[in-house]
Design a protein around this motif. Sequence first.
Motif, PDB file in Angstrom:
ATOM      1  N   ASP B 293      17.604 -11.212  -1.757  1.00 52.65           N
ATOM      2  CA  ASP B 293      17.361 -12.638  -1.986  1.00 52.65           C
ATOM      3  C   ASP B 293      17.085 -12.906  -3.459  1.00 52.65           C
ATOM      4  O   ASP B 293      17.644 -13.830  -4.060  1.00 52.65           O
ATOM      5  CB  ASP B 293      16.123 -13.119  -1.197  1.00 52.65           C
ATOM      6  CG  ASP B 293      16.356 -13.090   0.303  1.00 52.65           C
ATOM      7  OD1 ASP B 293      17.523 -13.103   0.728  1.00 52.65           O
ATOM      8  OD2 ASP B 293      15.362 -13.046   1.057  1.00 52.65           O
ATOM      9  N   GLN B 294      16.217 -12.080  -4.023  1.00 46.46           N
ATOM     10  CA  GLN B 294      15.783 -12.354  -5.381  1.00 46.46           C
ATOM     11  C   GLN B 294      16.916 -12.119  -6.381  1.00 46.46           C
ATOM     12  O   GLN B 294      17.171 -12.949  -7.254  1.00 46.46           O
ATOM     13  CB  GLN B 294      14.566 -11.488  -5.725  1.00 46.46           C
ATOM     14  CG  GLN B 294      13.550 -12.180  -6.613  1.00 46.46           C
ATOM     15  CD  GLN B 294      14.048 -12.397  -8.030  1.00 46.46           C
ATOM     16  OE1 GLN B 294      14.690 -11.517  -8.582  1.00 46.46           O
ATOM     17  NE2 GLN B 294      13.769 -13.557  -8.598  1.00 46.46           N
ATOM     18  N   THR B 297      19.388 -14.896  -6.319  1.00 45.65           N
ATOM     19  CA  THR B 297      18.918 -16.102  -7.003  1.00 45.65           C
ATOM     20  C   THR B 297      18.943 -15.909  -8.515  1.00 45.65           C
ATOM     21  O   THR B 297      19.460 -16.762  -9.252  1.00 45.65           O
ATOM     22  CB  THR B 297      17.477 -16.444  -6.572  1.00 45.65           C
ATOM     23  OG1 THR B 297      17.441 -16.580  -5.159  1.00 45.65           O
ATOM     24  CG2 THR B 297      17.020 -17.745  -7.210  1.00 45.65           C
ATOM     25  N   LEU B 328      14.538 -24.379 -10.566  1.00 47.46           N
ATOM     26  CA  LEU B 328      15.060 -23.119 -10.027  1.00 47.46           C
ATOM     27  C   LEU B 328      14.504 -21.906 -10.769  1.00 47.46           C
ATOM     28  O   LEU B 328      14.125 -20.907 -10.160  1.00 47.46           O
ATOM     29  CB  LEU B 328      16.592 -23.113 -10.116  1.00 47.46           C
ATOM     30  CG  LEU B 328      17.336 -24.039  -9.145  1.00 47.46           C
ATOM     31  CD1 LEU B 328      18.809 -24.137  -9.526  1.00 47.46           C
ATOM     32  CD2 LEU B 328      17.193 -23.535  -7.717  1.00 47.46           C
ATOM     33  N   ALA B 332      12.172 -18.894  -9.294  1.00 43.47           N
ATOM     34  CA  ALA B 332      12.747 -17.547  -9.232  1.00 43.47           C
ATOM     35  C   ALA B 332      11.784 -16.535  -9.853  1.00 43.47           C
ATOM     36  O   ALA B 332      11.608 -15.430  -9.339  1.00 43.47           O
ATOM     37  CB  ALA B 332      14.093 -17.509  -9.925  1.00 43.47           C
ATOM     38  N   GLN B 335       8.948 -15.947  -7.417  1.00 40.50           N
ATOM     39  CA  GLN B 335       9.442 -15.188  -6.261  1.00 40.50           C
ATOM     40  C   GLN B 335       9.519 -13.701  -6.635  1.00 40.50           C
ATOM     41  O   GLN B 335       9.117 -12.826  -5.869  1.00 40.50           O
ATOM     42  CB  GLN B 335      10.823 -15.732  -5.901  1.00 40.50           C
ATOM     43  CG  GLN B 335      11.486 -15.115  -4.688  1.00 40.50           C
ATOM     44  CD  GLN B 335      12.963 -15.519  -4.589  1.00 40.50           C
ATOM     45  OE1 GLN B 335      13.538 -16.123  -5.496  1.00 40.50           O
ATOM     46  NE2 GLN B 335      13.594 -15.151  -3.482  1.00 40.50           N
TER      47      GLN B 335
ATOM     48  N   GLN C 283      20.228 -25.877  -4.629  1.00 36.16           N
ATOM     49  CA  GLN C 283      20.817 -24.736  -3.913  1.00 36.16           C
ATOM     50  C   GLN C 283      22.339 -24.772  -4.001  1.00 36.16           C
ATOM     51  O   GLN C 283      22.989 -23.742  -4.208  1.00 36.16           O
ATOM     52  CB  GLN C 283      20.369 -24.787  -2.446  1.00 36.16           C
ATOM     53  CG  GLN C 283      20.769 -23.549  -1.662  1.00 36.16           C
ATOM     54  CD  GLN C 283      20.351 -23.623  -0.199  1.00 36.16           C
ATOM     55  OE1 GLN C 283      19.802 -24.622   0.274  1.00 36.16           O
ATOM     56  NE2 GLN C 283      20.616 -22.555   0.533  1.00 36.16           N
ATOM     57  N   LEU C 286      23.518 -23.821  -7.499  1.00 28.47           N
ATOM     58  CA  LEU C 286      23.325 -22.391  -7.704  1.00 28.47           C
ATOM     59  C   LEU C 286      24.487 -21.619  -7.067  1.00 28.47           C
ATOM     60  O   LEU C 286      25.119 -20.769  -7.705  1.00 28.47           O
ATOM     61  CB  LEU C 286      21.992 -21.991  -7.062  1.00 28.47           C
ATOM     62  CG  LEU C 286      21.243 -20.788  -7.595  1.00 28.47           C
ATOM     63  CD1 LEU C 286      21.026 -20.896  -9.083  1.00 28.47           C
ATOM     64  CD2 LEU C 286      19.889 -20.673  -6.893  1.00 28.47           C
ATOM     65  N   LEU C 315      25.585 -16.822  -0.494  1.00 24.77           N
ATOM     66  CA  LEU C 315      24.972 -18.092  -0.913  1.00 24.77           C
ATOM     67  C   LEU C 315      25.697 -19.289  -0.296  1.00 24.77           C
ATOM     68  O   LEU C 315      25.073 -20.296   0.034  1.00 24.77           O
ATOM     69  CB  LEU C 315      24.951 -18.211  -2.440  1.00 24.77           C
ATOM     70  CG  LEU C 315      24.071 -17.214  -3.208  1.00 24.77           C
ATOM     71  CD1 LEU C 315      23.819 -17.718  -4.621  1.00 24.77           C
ATOM     72  CD2 LEU C 315      22.743 -16.951  -2.517  1.00 24.77           C
ATOM     73  N   CYS C 319      23.899 -22.006   1.989  1.00 24.40           N
ATOM     74  CA  CYS C 319      23.947 -23.391   1.518  1.00 24.40           C
ATOM     75  C   CYS C 319      24.579 -24.315   2.551  1.00 24.40           C
ATOM     76  O   CYS C 319      24.028 -25.359   2.881  1.00 24.40           O
ATOM     77  CB  CYS C 319      24.730 -23.435   0.201  1.00 24.40           C
ATOM     78  SG  CYS C 319      24.941 -25.096  -0.455  1.00 24.40           S
TER      79      CYS C 319
END
Lengths: 396, 396, 372, 372
Positions: B293-294, B297, B328, B332, B335, C283, C286, C315, C319
């Motif tokens: 996830d990280q 992102t 964002l 991030a 997180q 989101q 991104l 993603l 999304c």
Amino acid sequence: MSPIDEFRQQARAWLEENCPASQRRPVVKDEQIWAGRDRVFATPDAKLWFERMRDKGWTAPTWPTEYGGGGLSSEEEKVLEKEMARLNCRPALYDLGLWMLGPALLVHGNEAQKQEHLSKIVRGDIRWAQGYSEPAAGSDLASLKTRAVDMGDHFLVNGTKIWTTQADKADWIFALVRTDASGTKHQGISFILIDMRSAGVSTTPIELISGESEFCQTFFDDVKVPRENIVGGLDNGWTVAKELLKHERKLMATMESIVQREDESLVELAAEYIGMDESGKLNDSNIRSRITDQLMTAEALEYLNERLFFQYRSKQVDSGLPLTIKYLGTNAIQQKDELLLEILGNHGLSWQEQSHTPREHNIVQNWAYNKAHTIAGGTSEIQLNIIAKRALGLPA
Amino acid sequence: MSPIDEFRQQARAWLEENCPASQRRPVVKDEQIWAGRDRVFATPDAKLWFERMRDKGWTAPTWPTEYGGGGLSSEEEKVLEKEMARLNCRPALYDLGLWMLGPALLVHGNEAQKQEHLSKIVRGDIRWAQGYSEPAAGSDLASLKTRAVDMGDHFLVNGTKIWTTQADKADWIFALVRTDASGTKHQGISFILIDMRSAGVSTTPIELISGESEFCQTFFDDVKVPRENIVGGLDNGWTVAKELLKHERKLMATMESIVQREDESLVELAAEYIGMDESGKLNDSNIRSRITDQLMTAEALEYLNERLFFQYRSKQVDSGLPLTIKYLGTNAIQQKDELLLEILGNHGLSWQEQSHTPREHNIVQNWAYNKAHTIAGGTSEIQLNIIAKRALGLPA
Amino acid sequence: MVLNEEQRLLHSTIRDFLNQRAPVAALRELRDNRNPQGFDSDLWNELIELGVSSIVLNEDNGGLGFGWMGLGAVMEEIGRHLTATPMLSSIVIGAALIEAADDHHSTDLLPDVVAGTRNLAFACDEGLRYNPGATAAALENGLLQGEKTFVINGPGATDFLVLARTAADSKGTDGLSLILVPRDAAGVTVNRIHSVDGHSFAQIKFDQVAVDNQQIIGVPDRAWDTVAPILDRATLALAAEMLGGARELLERTLAYLNDREQFDVKIGSFQALQHRCAQLFCQLELAQSVVYKGLSAIDQGQQDVAKLASHAKVLAIDCYQKMSNEAVQMHGGMGITDEVDIGLFLKRSRVCNQMLGDSSFHRERFAKLCGY
Amino acid sequence: MVLNEEQRLLHSTIRDFLNQRAPVAALRELRDNRNPQGFDSDLWNELIELGVSSIVLNEDNGGLGFGWMGLGAVMEEIGRHLTATPMLSSIVIGAALIEAADDHHSTDLLPDVVAGTRNLAFACDEGLRYNPGATAAALENGLLQGEKTFVINGPGATDFLVLARTAADSKGTDGLSLILVPRDAAGVTVNRIHSVDGHSFAQIKFDQVAVDNQQIIGVPDRAWDTVAPILDRATLALAAEMLGGARELLERTLAYLNDREQFDVKIGSFQALQHRCAQLFCQLELAQSVVYKGLSAIDQGQQDVAKLASHAKVLAIDCYQKMSNEAVQMHGGMGITDEVDIGLFLKRSRVCNQMLGDSSFHRERFAKLCGY
């Protein structure tokens, strides 16, 4: 033995004797026993089970016996529910009159109204629909525009209601109508009972994304409604409606138990569709982790319900607690639906297709249908507003 | 060869020749080169690197050469940044004057102000602080109450500013003050430059949850400020402040690059602290999934920044895109901090303790310090408000 | 990572055309009529006339030089209009596989595919989910035996590109070949799958289908070397389509929030909804940045876009899934009616999730490529 | 799953006492003075006088019959006030282990422990994270060798209950014994760890510490059978403490939102903040229900609360972590200053995360117990 234990024993014995084996399996949609003038039973066993429960008043366990109810205490009712759950007994009757109108009538109805309607509800003779929302009055219910004009002995109703559950199959509808437009939005609303056979009532089904048409739009075109069908007094409908919302928790719990009965076990499904490795772990660590999230939420919700029951019983209710149930419960259902769909892989994309099993199709259809849960009966947003204000005391 | 490629080649050659090896490693906090009258260098190499960059004007690459800047185009600046990143060159100068005041002066300052202040900023001679927020004026900055009363040739300033970054080490401060209280909140605010050595200025450090005291509360008690220190005209400070906020993106990008330079690799840390199985997977599937996830992102954010650069270059900026960066980016970082802390296990609970390494302590301290990111410089909530209104056109 | 002048023109041409010729209502019609091939051939021919089938071919093969960023723009519009076409299967995957074979097939077949007279479907999946390494369909002694499922564009294809095992005792993605099988070959049975989104897939049985060496596309036993990078590109194209759908949903939702009134104000003025929309926008942008990064990487000739493809797919799944759930929720009661289009996007998003690998597949692949 | 009359009285007694005697300022003092034993003995003795050390003992041992629901109420208040005490280590774990041994130790030691004159610490962790199955400390030929870390209440303990391997060639949680080692025994070195939350832990070296059989608590080699259920109970007690902290944070945050004004209104009137608070409340009550379910299960004599303990810990971690992040955020600039208490809760939550098993550990255990 304490009286409650005695009751438990009796209830258990009665259920074991009277609930047919076929009625002890999770109920599928087509076999639910809905009330109504034209009610039909999927099987003779269903009829038998319904009639036995009805005759005992256990279709409405806590309602007074004078209206045909079971006359149980709420503690006894809980015991009955547990015993029914233990045997997997199906609910003996489905009806909005049973879940919503009845409890409101018990508080706000006059004696004539109780006499007229309650026993018919208990006996499943009349199927009720609810007429609250309108196309332009959803979350802001009080902005409703359906009018009932006072004509002396009767009212003349004009307007339209949306999301009336299976209004095309309902015999009567309880509705909120505007009887006075001069005050603020919440004033001048009345709670009224309308026979769906009245001239000028018509319904159109609404097709949902699940492919079903459980809801209708109902139209009222110069419908005459007798004056005595106003409940709780003229222009006092909002008070009655609020009373009714109190019973929503109960309704939601019932709906949850319905859902639970049709429930898929995530773990079993995942084991079947994804498989496990030699150490007994699911092969997909991403889905495995999300199953943990879901189980932890769903089981915690059961404990929350149980805790609430103990609070009610000991009369120490945290006022905020009941407010959380709908928000949490509906989210949990949708979270699970998404997971079930994903576990099915490309078998979760069926649309009435032979190449997929009825169980798979059922999961897909429920996934789509259950999107309504966070919208109907007070959106999640409204629930959060209410929690913020009533439970947390944040300013309006 | 295109001019930009030629520039790339020259810049690369110059950096390779002029950036000392010791300045090509991630910078630790104590070795950052901050501007100021009393600036100190952690090492002779740091001094050398700073002076070479300063003399080339590359401490402020795009500022006009007449004020000591590098005179580069924004495309050349981007190339320079990339080349510096390639060699891991440390930033040659840290200063709020460089990042925030300078760009605003270039637009709103008069010639005398530019002459007076810009070259000192480029040369790192003066360290600037920012005086915006007040104890009762945070997100609602315009409700600020620090007064500057017009005394003819000077203003008399009274009030207090909070969150003034290292004001105890700053030489000057740029501040928003109220010069007229008669209009609406946004009117009657002026942008003013104040020498911290003036009589009546005092500072108190604020201890943060990270144990550091990077910020101060600054008090102004009958401080005399010359009339010519108003930037952008009397009562016109809000316009100047908005200009300055435009450069916040740049500042944030710089801060991110600072953070990136100090950055821990999640994967390396996890491999070290958690270990991997024979198939090369991290032993903790929960943390492994959250690392995915990280990384997804963080890397996507890099691409978003890159995309924005191409948009600027081709003059096709999606107006909403720059607004997303702070929200964002700060999320991030936090997180990631949480994940780093968790990977450390009980070694992530140190507090200046010998039993833990400086690296571990650094992770813990950053975790606590970085909680400020979603609050300072416009809270996440304000960012979302702005996106909703400006990028999405939702009603106020 | 931005569209150039020509690509922007292409984008607006396709958008105007689809707005005019094939709004979402076109998908409804296809669905309700149970169109047997799963797409509207007239519409597809018109799109071909606009050049969509040659966008990413080499110039030798009539390519138009719009590049993958250009293709992404087309896919975005397909996603916005929920257009059912053979674009992904026959062009982005099919034509690319034929072109990559770089032999007589390119000369013989490619013109027909580009012209739309031949229509290809890539037959890969065999189980519940995308997993080429588990291919069991096999060619032995000149006979193809196996079963493929969830074949995109299967019902409308004239020919199948079948991934099958040709090297005995091979495992995983080694030892596979790509075999061209005409739909009408003896032993081929095609069952249509009406999927939840109104699109069509197929389940295909290959029962002792006779295959000669001429039908093998590219290097025998080494198909994966060619197929893998093309599937990465297709995955990015699919992600672009998905984000097109997500972007359309965001715009439709914002329009609804700016229109619908409750409690005497536009519901778009409620801060909680504003923040959720703003988060969805963040989101989306991104995810969009990863898709652009991947498409640009192809255009810049970077061969290894595997990590970017998996990154983009994950993603895009998150999304589109989130956006469609939120769009339904914010449309309130209307969102759950079939009358409004939102539900069609909701369903499309779940179908796209499974195509070319689901979230778990690509998360796992991303982690492996990053070495943890 | 609700407190009875007596438990409610206990709850309010402890709350009033801590409000009065040990608000969060008491922890600050402890921290800033670097109190060597890590807790305030006077405060602890006063709490013992209120009965906290005997709540869950058997009645034979002077137990007060408040049960685990009663203990949960005490732990909640400890969490609300961030009170540093030996409660968890010396009583909930230590006294329970001694009591469970049901031998001369109970008679000899228990009264001292309950009276607070002896103070126990359970020495279990050896690595970065809780993992009793990986115990390497071992007793061989009467000598204890090993290193323990992150020992809760280590600096203040008079005696350690050391989990060590006694059966040669044993693995995992088999073959372990529980050994009572006085702090002043030869070969014991205690290093204090000042943790981020102002509490104290210890790293302890056991270097050739002489141990006789009398020092083994309970059945040799079979300690885990006794220890495991007690740690499950302790995990639930810890979860109750954590939710106390979370609840305190929610209340403080609501008070702040109802007080602070920006843009000429209380910031608590912003819908986005309202919804986030409402969601936090829901999350808190959900987690709280699992904790009550677990505590009641103990009170009802259910032996197997392992699954509930892991369930409670995971939800408590998620809840406290989220609540503390949100509390900092909603307090704005004040939230990141040391002057305000919020940051102390933030730090405490991360320390509690690691105690008795982190989220990964308990998620894994839950999944295993559920069979997937």
